[in-house]
Write a protein that holds these residues in place. Structure first.
Motif, short mmCIF file in Angstrom:
data_model
loop_
_atom_site.label_atom_id
_atom_site.label_comp_id
_atom_site.label_asym_id
_atom_site.label_seq_id
_atom_site.Cartn_x
_atom_site.Cartn_y
_atom_site.Cartn_z
N MET A 1 1.32 -1.04 -0.58
CA MET A 1 0.02 -0.33 -0.63
C MET A 1 1.27 1.77 -0.15
O MET A 1 1.91 1.61 0.84
N GLN A 2 0.73 1.95 -1.50
CA GLN A 2 1.70 3.55 -0.82
C GLN A 2 0.36 4.43 -0.88
O GLN A 2 -0.53 4.74 -0.77
N LYS A 3 1.26 5.82 0.05
CA LYS A 3 0.57 7.36 0.15
C LYS A 3 1.04 7.62 -0.72
O LYS A 3 2.10 8.10 -1.33
N GLY A 4 -0.17 9.16 -1.32
CA GLY A 4 0.87 10.24 -1.91
C GLY A 4 -0.61 10.78 -2.24
O GLY A 4 -1.83 11.12 -0.71
N ILE A 5 -0.53 11.73 -2.69
CA ILE A 5 -1.17 13.55 -3.00
C ILE A 5 -2.13 13.41 -4.29
O ILE A 5 -1.44 12.32 -4.94
N LEU A 6 -3.63 13.24 -4.15
CA LEU A 6 -4.40 13.73 -5.58
C LEU A 6 -3.67 14.89 -6.28
O LEU A 6 -4.33 15.69 -5.68
N LYS A 7 -3.24 14.83 -7.72
CA LYS A 7 -2.31 16.86 -8.12
C LYS A 7 -3.50 16.62 -8.83
O LYS A 7 -3.45 17.95 -8.84
N ARG A 8 -3.39 15.92 -9.54
CA ARG A 8 -4.78 16.54 -10.23
C ARG A 8 -5.78 16.15 -10.16
O ARG A 8 -5.83 14.60 -10.56
N TRP A 9 -7.52 16.49 -10.53
CA TRP A 9 -8.18 16.00 -10.48
C TRP A 9 -9.04 16.06 -11.47
O TRP A 9 -9.72 17.81 -11.18
N ILE A 10 -10.54 15.56 -12.85
CA ILE A 10 -11.06 15.84 -13.69
C ILE A 10 -12.47 15.56 -13.40
O ILE A 10 -12.40 14.30 -13.49
N ASP A 11 -13.27 16.58 -12.54
CA ASP A 11 -14.08 15.73 -11.80
C ASP A 11 -15.37 14.59 -12.85
O ASP A 11 -15.82 13.87 -12.13
#
Length: 206
Positions: A1-11
Motif C-alpha cells: 500500500m502506497q501513500k500519495g497526494i491527488l495532484k490533479r482531478w477532473i471531476d
C-alpha cells in the motif's frame, strides 16, 4: 500500500493523477477504483492506494482510499456488528432449524407425490389417445401407380440427327433432337431430374 497526494482531478470525467510520496512518476486514478468514501475526491486529497499495470502498459491506482474516510467506515462497522441481547422467549437457532427442515421435507414429499400422480395420469391419457388414433387412422394400402407411365406418351427417337457437341436444351430445336442427344451423345445435361425426359420445360414437357 502506497501513500500519495491527488495532484490533479477532473471531476466531470471521473479521473485524475496521484503523485506518490516516494517520488515516483504520477499514477492514473479512476473513480471506479475508489473504496469506502462518502464523497468524491478533490485535488490535494491524501490517498492510500496500490499500483497495477493494465493491458496497455499504463500504471493504474487501485483500492484507493481517502485519508480520514477510513475511520468513519470503521465506526459504522462497529455499530452494525454490536451484539443484541437475546430475548427470553426467543426460539433457539437449532430448534428453529430442525422445525424448518421438517416442514420443508413434508412440503417436498407432497410436491413429489403430486408430480408422480400427474405424470401417471398424463401417460395413461397419451397411450389411450395413441391407441384410439391408430384405430381410426388405419386404412388399407393403395397400390402406387406411376404417373409418368400413365400420363406421358412414349417419345420416338429419330436417327436423322448426329452428335455435333450440343449439350444444353437451349441448343436443341425439338424434343426429338433432345432425346437423341440424351441417349446417344456424351456430355448431355438436358435431363436435370434424371427421369428419362430431356428439356421438359422447353420441348418435351407436353
Amino acid at each position: 500500500m502506497q501513500k500519495g497526494i491527488l495532484k490533479r482531478w477532473i471531476d466531470d470525467k471521473g479521473y485524475g493523477f496521484i503523485t506518490p510520496d516516494d517520488g515516483s512518476e504520477d499514477v492514473f486514478f479512476h473513480i471506479s477504483s475508489l473504496k469506502g468514501a462518502i464523497r468524491r475526491p478533490v485535488e490535494s486529497d491524501i490517498v492510500y492506494f496500490d499500483v497495477i499495470t493494465d493491458l496497455t502498459g499504463q500504471k493504474r491506482a487501485v483500492g484507493v482510499t481517502i485519508e480520514g474516510m477510513k475511520s468513519v467506515f470503521s465506526e459504522r462497522k462497529l455499530v452494525k456488528s454490536a451484539s443484541v441481547a437475546p430475548r427470553k422467549n426467543a426460539i433457539k437457532p437449532q430448534a428453529y432449524k430442525a422445525r424448518a427442515y421438517k416442514y420443508k421435507n413434508s412440503n417436498y414429499r407432497s410436491v413429489f407425490s403430486s408430480v408422480v400422480i400427474a405424470v401417471l395420469v398424463v401417460g395413461f391419457a397419451v397411450n389411450k389417445f395413441k391407441s384410439r388414433e391408430s384405430t381410426i387412422s388405419w386404412s388399407p394400402p393403395v397400390a402406387e401407380v406411376s404417373y409418368q407411365a400413365l400420363e406421358q406418351p412414349e417419345i420416338q427417337v429419330s436417327t436423322k440427327f448426329t452428335c455435333e457437341g450440343k449439350t444444353r436444351c437451349t441448343q436443341m430445336t425439338s424434343c426429338e433432337e433432345a432425346m437423341f442427344y440424351l441417349n446417344n451423345c456424351p456430355g448431355s445435361v438436358t435431363d436435370g431430374d434424371n427421369d428419362g425426359r430431356p428439356c421438359e420445360d422447353q420441348w418435351c414437357g407436353h
